[in-house]
Write a protein that holds these residues in place. Structure first.
Motif, short mmCIF file in Angstrom:
data_model
loop_
_atom_site.label_atom_id
_atom_site.label_comp_id
_atom_site.label_asym_id
_atom_site.label_seq_id
_atom_site.Cartn_x
_atom_site.Cartn_y
_atom_site.Cartn_z
N ARG A 55 42.44 49.48 40.67
CA ARG A 55 43.80 49.87 41.04
C ARG A 55 44.84 49.25 40.11
NH1 ARG A 55 42.66 53.90 42.10
NH2 ARG A 55 44.69 54.36 43.01
N SER A 91 48.13 49.52 46.49
CA SER A 91 47.27 50.67 46.18
C SER A 91 45.92 50.53 46.85
CB SER A 91 47.11 50.80 44.66
OG SER A 91 46.30 51.90 44.33
N ARG A 92 45.36 49.34 46.85
CA ARG A 92 44.05 49.13 47.47
C ARG A 92 44.10 49.36 48.98
NH1 ARG A 92 41.46 43.58 45.34
NH2 ARG A 92 40.14 44.07 47.14
#
Length: 408
Positions: free
Chosen positions: A85, A251-252
């Motif tokens: 990411r 994002s993760r």
């Protein structure tokens, strides 16, 4: 008479030695070139014109390999080292879109999910990649999946002999051409790919690039610059891609199977930032500018987003190549035109066409102030190293005109 006899014996010895030497030269030439010039045996089903095309396509890669040997030209191998990411899919496309580059997208994916097992095995697999020893990777993949208990249905590495086959469209076009020119008429050029032919493509490419997320410790790459490959056959380059840890973690948290979530965020943030800091400090102390034999470049994802063409040119300048027009055109189509498009951006987590503002500021819209403060508390040291600005209140967090990643 005795003198004549001695001379005659001497000439016989010389003649015998010349015969032995001549045979040795013939044998050496056969052994030396046998690994680069394979025998082309046309089958009865092929026409003369088909055979000519077979020979032409088959020898294209081999000529490149022979030419590189004759010029004593090193192959260049680029390792794209980063964390998941971090924008590595976009960075990888700068090589994937180069028609002269052999590029693999996450070839170490079977080692996913953890850094605690098969540490040396994943390094060994990377060395095989660098040497274009691709046929042996299938065994590595099978072993990795057995140990990690991870499901191969996502990437189909073992099934197709290459991970994420849909990410390799340019490479697969070249592979199919080479396969159709090498295989008998009754041999299929469909999946799984023939890794011997892939090795030929790899060896025949002046530039190879591998996107690597599954090696967690950058010091594991020391072998790239310490062994005989770096001295004689291969010129290694490491491009270290970094990104704001707040953006990485945000994002993760969007991925359904990732360990980062609301409850685990503080712990995951500490683990991530400790790893980032250790890798950066190793590179700064061991691979600084004082070590001219080490090809290391650090790139921030935010700089790629803001100045994609300039950064891409800088990357190609670093590896000693000219950026191809195909790469420049891809940047134009996927980044620059996207900013003025009315179409909705791609929603896939692996999309390469997005609006820059969404990429840079998306985490500011998704994370709460408390989550941001938790991350900053555990990542303050590495954020200072990378020149990222912390926020202290909601107004600063939400003000997207305020850049939190000033140029270094």
């Amino acid at each position: 008479m005795e003198l004549f006899g001695s001379v005659l014996k001497f000439l016989k010895v010389v003649f015998a030695a010349l015969l032995v030497l001549s045979s040795a030269v013939v044998l050496w030439n056969y052994v030396y070139f046998s690994d680069v010039i394979h025998d082309v045996t046309p089958t009865s089903q092929r026409t003369d014109s088909t055979n000519e095309r077979v020979i032409q396509l088959q020898t294209t890669v081999k000529k490149k390999k022979v030419a590189m040997r004759e010029k004593k030209e090193k192959r260049k191998v680029v390792i794209l080292f980063t964390n998941k990411r971090s924008g590595s899919t976009f960075l990888g496309e700068l090589f994937n879109q180069n028609p002269l580059t052999f590029y693999l997208f996450e070839p170490l994916f079977p080692y996913t999910r953890t850094c605690e097992v098969l540490i040396q095995e994943r390094v060994d697999s990377l060395q095989k990649l660098a040497m274009c020893d691709l046929p042996s990777l299938r065994r590595d993949y099978t072993n990795a999946f057995k140990v990690t208990k991870f499901n191969d249905q996502y990437a189909n590495c073992a099934k197709n002999n290459i991970c994420f086959i849909d990410r390799h469209a340019p490479l697969m076009e070249r592979y199919i051409d080479l396969c159709q020119g090498n295989s008998p008429s009754d041999v299929s050029c469909t999946l799984p790919v023939n890794m011997t032919l892939m090795s030929d493509l790899c060896l025949g490419s002046k530039l190879s690039a591998f996107k690597i997320l599954r090696i967690c410790d950058i010091s594991s790459l020391k072998f790239l610059f310490d062994n005989d490959l770096a001295k004689n056959d291969i010129e290694f380059k490491v491009i270290h891609l970094i990104r704001d840890p707040r953006a990485i973690l945000s994002s993760r948290m969007q991925l359904p199977l990732d360990e980062a979530n609301k409850e685990t965020l503080p712990e995951v943030a500490r683990t991530l930032c400790d790893r980032l800091e250790n890798n950066i400090k190793f590179a700064d102390t061991q691979w600084s500018k004082n070590f001219s034999h080490v090809g290391y470049l650090r790139v921030r994802h935010e700089d790629i987003c803001r100045h994609p063409v300039d950064v891409a040119r800088g990357i190609y300048n670093f590896i000693g190549e000219t950026m191809p027009q195909e790469v420049a055109q891809w940047i134009q189509d996927s980044v620059i035109k996207q900013q003025n498009s009315n179409k909705k951006p791609q929603k896939s987590p692996f999309a390469t066409k997005r609006r820059i503002a969404d990429v840079l500021n998306g985490w500011r819209r998704r994370l709460t102030l408390k989550q941001v403060l938790d991350i900053q508390e555990r990542c303050s040291d590495v954020m200072n190293l990378l020149n990222y600005v912390s926020v202290t209140n909601s107004s600063t967090l939400q003000d997207e005109t305020l850049e939190l990643w000033p140029s270094t």
